[in-house]
Design a protein around this motif. Structure first.
Motif, PDB file in Angstrom:
ATOM      1  N   LYS A 160      45.985  30.140  53.950  1.00  0.00           N
ATOM      2  CA  LYS A 160      45.854  31.388  52.784  1.00  0.00           C
ATOM      3  C   LYS A 160      47.085  32.102  52.601  1.00  0.00           C
ATOM      4  O   LYS A 160      47.077  32.744  51.754  1.00  0.00           O
ATOM      5  CB  LYS A 160      44.721  32.302  53.639  1.00  0.00           C
ATOM      6  CG  LYS A 160      43.473  31.417  53.797  1.00  0.00           C
ATOM      7  CD  LYS A 160      42.318  32.539  54.532  1.00  0.00           C
ATOM      8  CE  LYS A 160      41.193  31.829  54.883  1.00  0.00           C
ATOM      9  NZ  LYS A 160      40.215  32.713  55.636  1.00  0.00           N
ATOM     10  N   SER A 161      48.063  32.069  53.645  1.00  0.00           N
ATOM     11  CA  SER A 161      49.285  32.877  53.388  1.00  0.00           C
ATOM     12  C   SER A 161      50.079  32.398  52.038  1.00  0.00           C
ATOM     13  O   SER A 161      50.725  33.181  51.466  1.00  0.00           O
ATOM     14  CB  SER A 161      50.072  32.789  54.379  1.00  0.00           C
ATOM     15  OG  SER A 161      50.662  31.368  54.771  1.00  0.00           O
ATOM     16  N   GLN A 162      49.877  31.174  51.575  1.00  0.00           N
ATOM     17  CA  GLN A 162      50.504  30.835  50.448  1.00  0.00           C
ATOM     18  C   GLN A 162      49.705  31.049  49.183  1.00  0.00           C
ATOM     19  O   GLN A 162      50.196  30.715  48.096  1.00  0.00           O
ATOM     20  CB  GLN A 162      50.654  28.983  50.636  1.00  0.00           C
ATOM     21  CG  GLN A 162      51.501  28.934  51.929  1.00  0.00           C
ATOM     22  CD  GLN A 162      51.639  27.118  51.679  1.00  0.00           C
ATOM     23  OE1 GLN A 162      51.644  26.603  50.889  1.00  0.00           O
ATOM     24  NE2 GLN A 162      52.217  27.014  52.824  1.00  0.00           N
ATOM     25  N   ILE A 163      48.681  31.726  49.097  1.00  0.00           N
ATOM     26  CA  ILE A 163      47.999  32.095  48.005  1.00  0.00           C
ATOM     27  C   ILE A 163      48.783  33.345  47.592  1.00  0.00           C
ATOM     28  O   ILE A 163      48.958  34.300  48.197  1.00  0.00           O
ATOM     29  CB  ILE A 163      46.579  32.530  48.336  1.00  0.00           C
ATOM     30  CG1 ILE A 163      45.690  31.443  48.781  1.00  0.00           C
ATOM     31  CG2 ILE A 163      45.778  33.059  47.035  1.00  0.00           C
ATOM     32  CD1 ILE A 163      44.645  31.639  49.192  1.00  0.00           C
ATOM     33  N   GLN A 164      49.116  33.241  46.360  1.00  0.00           N
ATOM     34  CA  GLN A 164      49.753  34.158  45.561  1.00  0.00           C
ATOM     35  C   GLN A 164      48.951  35.557  45.825  1.00  0.00           C
ATOM     36  O   GLN A 164      47.660  35.500  45.178  1.00  0.00           O
ATOM     37  CB  GLN A 164      50.315  33.978  44.015  1.00  0.00           C
ATOM     38  CG  GLN A 164      51.208  32.824  43.971  1.00  0.00           C
ATOM     39  CD  GLN A 164      52.382  32.935  44.718  1.00  0.00           C
ATOM     40  OE1 GLN A 164      53.147  34.064  44.341  1.00  0.00           O
ATOM     41  NE2 GLN A 164      52.999  31.946  45.382  1.00  0.00           N
ATOM     42  N   SER A 165      49.637  36.541  45.768  1.00  0.00           N
ATOM     43  CA  SER A 165      48.881  38.043  45.731  1.00  0.00           C
ATOM     44  C   SER A 165      48.124  38.304  44.629  1.00  0.00           C
ATOM     45  O   SER A 165      47.046  39.235  44.415  1.00  0.00           O
ATOM     46  CB  SER A 165      50.004  39.090  46.154  1.00  0.00           C
ATOM     47  OG  SER A 165      50.827  38.967  44.992  1.00  0.00           O
ATOM     48  N   ASP A 166      48.553  37.734  43.224  1.00  0.00           N
ATOM     49  CA  ASP A 166      47.780  37.909  42.022  1.00  0.00           C
ATOM     50  C   ASP A 166      46.601  37.175  41.864  1.00  0.00           C
ATOM     51  O   ASP A 166      46.030  37.283  40.801  1.00  0.00           O
ATOM     52  CB  ASP A 166      48.862  38.069  40.926  1.00  0.00           C
ATOM     53  CG  ASP A 166      49.353  36.609  40.528  1.00  0.00           C
ATOM     54  OD1 ASP A 166      49.254  35.838  41.385  1.00  0.00           O
ATOM     55  OD2 ASP A 166      50.124  36.649  39.619  1.00  0.00           O
ATOM     56  N   VAL A 167      46.187  36.386  42.772  1.00  0.00           N
ATOM     57  CA  VAL A 167      44.972  35.588  42.661  1.00  0.00           C
ATOM     58  C   VAL A 167      43.821  36.275  42.686  1.00  0.00           C
ATOM     59  O   VAL A 167      43.520  36.903  43.849  1.00  0.00           O
ATOM     60  CB  VAL A 167      45.047  34.305  43.473  1.00  0.00           C
ATOM     61  CG1 VAL A 167      43.819  33.505  43.398  1.00  0.00           C
ATOM     62  CG2 VAL A 167      46.237  33.439  43.213  1.00  0.00           C
ATOM     63  N   ASP A 168      43.080  36.498  41.735  1.00  0.00           N
ATOM     64  CA  ASP A 168      41.783  37.172  41.951  1.00  0.00           C
ATOM     65  C   ASP A 168      40.695  36.593  42.677  1.00  0.00           C
ATOM     66  O   ASP A 168      40.921  35.594  43.012  1.00  0.00           O
ATOM     67  CB  ASP A 168      41.319  37.534  40.571  1.00  0.00           C
ATOM     68  CG  ASP A 168      42.038  38.297  39.633  1.00  0.00           C
ATOM     69  OD1 ASP A 168      42.671  39.141  40.062  1.00  0.00           O
ATOM     70  OD2 ASP A 168      42.165  37.944  38.479  1.00  0.00           O
ATOM     71  N   GLY A 169      39.788  37.418  43.020  1.00  0.00           N
ATOM     72  CA  GLY A 169      38.786  36.531  43.566  1.00  0.00           C
ATOM     73  C   GLY A 169      38.462  36.953  45.184  1.00  0.00           C
ATOM     74  O   GLY A 169      39.513  37.343  45.817  1.00  0.00           O
ATOM     75  N   ASP A 170      37.365  36.542  45.950  1.00  0.00           N
ATOM     76  CA  ASP A 170      37.045  36.740  47.185  1.00  0.00           C
ATOM     77  C   ASP A 170      36.769  35.367  47.844  1.00  0.00           C
ATOM     78  O   ASP A 170      36.225  34.635  47.120  1.00  0.00           O
ATOM     79  CB  ASP A 170      36.136  37.810  47.385  1.00  0.00           C
ATOM     80  CG  ASP A 170      36.556  39.263  47.023  1.00  0.00           C
ATOM     81  OD1 ASP A 170      37.498  39.779  47.320  1.00  0.00           O
ATOM     82  OD2 ASP A 170      35.846  39.468  46.227  1.00  0.00           O
ATOM     83  N   ASP A 171      36.963  35.189  49.054  1.00  0.00           N
ATOM     84  CA  ASP A 171      36.589  34.194  49.845  1.00  0.00           C
ATOM     85  C   ASP A 171      35.131  34.420  50.386  1.00  0.00           C
ATOM     86  O   ASP A 171      34.971  35.206  51.082  1.00  0.00           O
ATOM     87  CB  ASP A 171      37.504  33.933  51.110  1.00  0.00           C
ATOM     88  CG  ASP A 171      37.236  32.731  52.000  1.00  0.00           C
ATOM     89  OD1 ASP A 171      36.308  32.010  51.590  1.00  0.00           O
ATOM     90  OD2 ASP A 171      37.974  32.654  53.118  1.00  0.00           O
ATOM     91  N   PHE A 172      34.421  33.514  49.847  1.00  0.00           N
ATOM     92  CA  PHE A 172      33.045  33.575  50.161  1.00  0.00           C
ATOM     93  C   PHE A 172      32.547  32.430  51.169  1.00  0.00           C
ATOM     94  O   PHE A 172      31.336  32.137  51.283  1.00  0.00           O
ATOM     95  CB  PHE A 172      31.884  33.345  48.852  1.00  0.00           C
ATOM     96  CG  PHE A 172      32.018  32.098  48.246  1.00  0.00           C
ATOM     97  CD1 PHE A 172      31.411  30.947  48.627  1.00  0.00           C
ATOM     98  CD2 PHE A 172      32.589  32.102  46.802  1.00  0.00           C
ATOM     99  CE1 PHE A 172      31.600  29.803  47.835  1.00  0.00           C
ATOM    100  CE2 PHE A 172      32.749  31.056  46.258  1.00  0.00           C
ATOM    101  CZ  PHE A 172      32.200  29.966  46.894  1.00  0.00           C
ATOM    102  N   SER A 173      33.602  31.863  51.731  1.00  0.00           N
ATOM    103  CA  SER A 173      33.089  30.668  52.626  1.00  0.00           C
ATOM    104  C   SER A 173      32.162  31.029  53.769  1.00  0.00           C
ATOM    105  O   SER A 173      31.489  30.113  54.206  1.00  0.00           O
ATOM    106  CB  SER A 173      34.365  30.096  53.062  1.00  0.00           C
ATOM    107  OG  SER A 173      35.159  30.706  53.736  1.00  0.00           O
TER     108      SER A 173
END
Length: 287
Positions: free
Chosen positions: A114-127
């Motif tokens: 998850k640390s590699q997800i860019q900070s400007d990616v929208d949305g939440d993790d619903f897993s």
């Protein structure tokens, strides 16, 4: 017939028949894909998601397409098969999720960093819903859709007509949009509020009075058959009884869309020369 733009009943039946046939065929293809996955022996370690980018209207509100802020256009199926999430098998959740949540959720379910997800990616993790389907992560979902009266065949324009005529914004550059409708859906309500578009900032002008309000009542909690106003055909926004709920819903829209957003017009606008030749021909007929 003269004086009416309604789709003839016989043609409505044909379009619905074609749509239902397409859905049936898609269902068969999904089954074919899953059987092929089973044959590989890796189905128990493969994440499968079936969803759509939009809903579809089959005559509701006189619409035959997806270009609205109504439930039929906005609600989509979302089926997730993650065999290692045992509690999710055969389960449903009443929590709201949004399509912008898919990226972060897939990263989590695929056990990617998850640390590699860019900070400007929208949305939440619903897993986490797959471990606890009865939990609620979101109590509302948001959508937006624009309106451009007379600009459907941009850059050609057909001004001075009614606001509902040729008002899709599909190829209209962002600075030339006329209005933006923002919608919030809770378990009980859908509110859509329309705002004048500021083309210099490519953002809605929340400082000005809104152009219109639509408030529709739904069953709570959501059910497969929503018997309150499933077609969203009774606008309660201007009814006295709505005064208690409207301020909260309007605040939710402004809180979601009116602040902390990365605003600004895209650096490169539509290049009409790059349009497919057939589409240019269609546009030419309206010029």
């Amino acid at each position: 017939r003269p004086g009416s733009n309604a789709v003839p009943h016989w043609f409505q039946g044909q379009m619905r028949q074609g749509y239902y046939a397409a859905v049936t065929h898609t269902d068969w293809l999904v089954g074919k894909l899953l059987r092929a996955l089973e044959a590989t022996g890796r189905s128990q370690e493969t994440l499968v998601i079936v969803t759509s980018d939009h809903g579809w209207q089959l005559g509701e509100h006189g619409e035959w397409g997806k270009h609205t802020n109504f439930e039929a256009s906005l609600q989509v199926p979302l089926l997730i098969r993650a065999p290692w999430k045992k509690k999710s098998v055969g389960s449903h959740t009443s929590s709201f999720v949004e399509l912008i949540d898919l990226y972060r959720s897939i990263v989590s379910l695929a056990v990617l960093p998850k640390s590699q997800i860019q900070s400007d990616v929208d949305g939440d993790d619903f897993s986490t819903l797959l471990d606890a389907p009865q939990s609620v992560l979101k109590s509302a979902a948001f959508s937006q859709y624009s309106r451009c009266p007379g600009k459907r065949w941009w850059p050609s324009r057909q001004p001075h007509g009614p606001a509902w005529r040729l008002n899709n914004c599909e190829d209209v550059p962002a600075p030339n949009i006329t209005a933006m409708g923002y919608s919030v859906r809770t378990q009980r309500w859908r509110l859509t509020e329309w705002f004048q578009w500021d083309g210099s900032r490519c953002a809605a002008d929340f400082a000005k009075p809104s152009l219109g309000l639509e408030l529709y009542q739904h069953q709570s909690p959501p059910q497969p058959l929503d018997f309150d106003d499933p077609a969203e055909s009774v606008n309660l926004a201007y009814e006295p009884a709505a005064r208690t709920i409207m301020p909260m819903l309007r605040h939710m829209i402004r809180d979601r869309f009116g602040k902390d957003l990365r605003l600004g017009c895209p650096p490169k606008l539509l290049d009409t020369a790059a349009l497919p030749s057939l589409e240019r021909e269609v546009r030419a007929t309206w010029q």
